[in-house]
Structures are given as structure tokens and as C-alpha cells.
Scaffold this motif. Structure first.
Motif, mmCIF file in Angstrom:
data_model
loop_
_atom_site.group_PDB
_atom_site.id
_atom_site.type_symbol
_atom_site.label_atom_id
_atom_site.label_comp_id
_atom_site.label_asym_id
_atom_site.label_seq_id
_atom_site.Cartn_x
_atom_site.Cartn_y
_atom_site.Cartn_z
ATOM 1 N N ASN A 46 18.581 28.008 53.307
ATOM 2 C CA ASN A 46 18.813 28.174 54.928
ATOM 3 C C ASN A 46 20.218 29.430 54.271
ATOM 4 O O ASN A 46 20.257 30.048 56.170
ATOM 5 C CB ASN A 46 18.947 27.082 55.565
ATOM 6 C CG ASN A 46 18.566 26.233 55.864
ATOM 7 O OD1 ASN A 46 17.100 26.166 55.839
ATOM 8 N ND2 ASN A 46 18.595 25.463 56.004
ATOM 9 N N GLU A 47 21.184 29.388 54.322
ATOM 10 C CA GLU A 47 22.383 30.125 53.926
ATOM 11 C C GLU A 47 21.622 31.867 53.790
ATOM 12 O O GLU A 47 22.055 32.415 54.790
ATOM 13 C CB GLU A 47 23.344 30.160 52.850
ATOM 14 C CG GLU A 47 23.857 28.245 52.855
ATOM 15 C CD GLU A 47 24.881 28.450 53.539
ATOM 16 O OE1 GLU A 47 26.177 28.880 53.315
ATOM 17 O OE2 GLU A 47 25.409 27.306 54.247
ATOM 18 N N TYR A 48 20.912 31.790 53.231
ATOM 19 C CA TYR A 48 20.273 33.237 52.399
ATOM 20 C C TYR A 48 18.896 33.370 54.020
ATOM 21 O O TYR A 48 18.863 33.175 54.940
ATOM 22 C CB TYR A 48 19.691 33.033 51.744
ATOM 23 C CG TYR A 48 20.748 33.368 50.007
ATOM 24 C CD1 TYR A 48 21.451 34.706 50.000
ATOM 25 C CD2 TYR A 48 21.082 32.353 49.729
ATOM 26 C CE1 TYR A 48 22.347 34.944 49.392
ATOM 27 C CE2 TYR A 48 22.216 32.253 48.726
ATOM 28 C CZ TYR A 48 22.239 33.276 48.057
ATOM 29 O OH TYR A 48 23.127 33.594 47.648
ATOM 30 N N THR A 52 19.909 24.227 51.368
ATOM 31 C CA THR A 52 21.017 24.857 52.235
ATOM 32 C C THR A 52 21.226 25.910 52.256
ATOM 33 O O THR A 52 21.911 26.981 52.915
ATOM 34 C CB THR A 52 21.823 23.591 51.927
ATOM 35 O OG1 THR A 52 21.872 21.841 52.488
ATOM 36 C CG2 THR A 52 23.966 23.992 52.877
ATOM 37 N N LEU A 53 21.122 26.148 50.172
ATOM 38 C CA LEU A 53 21.127 27.409 49.694
ATOM 39 C C LEU A 53 20.383 27.863 50.210
ATOM 40 O O LEU A 53 20.659 29.605 51.214
ATOM 41 C CB LEU A 53 20.849 27.263 48.489
ATOM 42 C CG LEU A 53 22.016 27.312 48.209
ATOM 43 C CD1 LEU A 53 22.065 27.163 45.903
ATOM 44 C CD2 LEU A 53 23.097 28.028 48.026
#
Length: 60
Positions: free
Chosen positions: A58-60, A55-56
Motif C-alpha cells: 500500500n505504501e508503494y 502495508t508495504l
């Protein structure tokens, strides 16, 4: 009667052999289950940790 007795011995030997194999197979299955349980726990743990990481990422 003699003919029957001649057959009983090899049949008993076969049954003993069969039981010995069943015992070995059960021992293997038990060993496998003993090993697979911690592996499954590790996999679950890994998936629990990898999800927020993905998830992290994908955020970046």
C-alpha cells in the motif's frame, strides 16, 4: 412377556448400531480437530505475515 422379549432384541441391535455410529462420528471429529488445529496456526501465521506485506504494498 414373550412379546416384550421379541422387541428387546431388535432394540438392542439398534442401540449397538447407534453406538457404533456415534463412535465413528467421534473418531471423525477427533481427526478433524487434530487437523484443524495446525491449519488454524498456519492461517494465523499467514495473517501475521501478510499484514506487513500488504502495508508495504500500500505504501508503494
Amino acid at each position: 412377556m414373550n412379546g416384550i422379549l421379541r422387541w428387546i432384541h431388535p432394540v438392542q441391535r439398534l442401540i449397538n448400531e447407534y453406538q457404533r455410529w456415534i463412535y465413528l462420528v467421534q473418531a471423525l471429529v477427533n481427526e478433524y480437530q487434530r487437523w484443524i488445529h495446525p491449519v488454524q496456526i498456519l492461517v494465523n501465521e499467514y495473517q501475521r505475515w501478510i499484514h506487513p506485506v500488504q502495508t508495504l504494498v500500500n505504501e508503494y
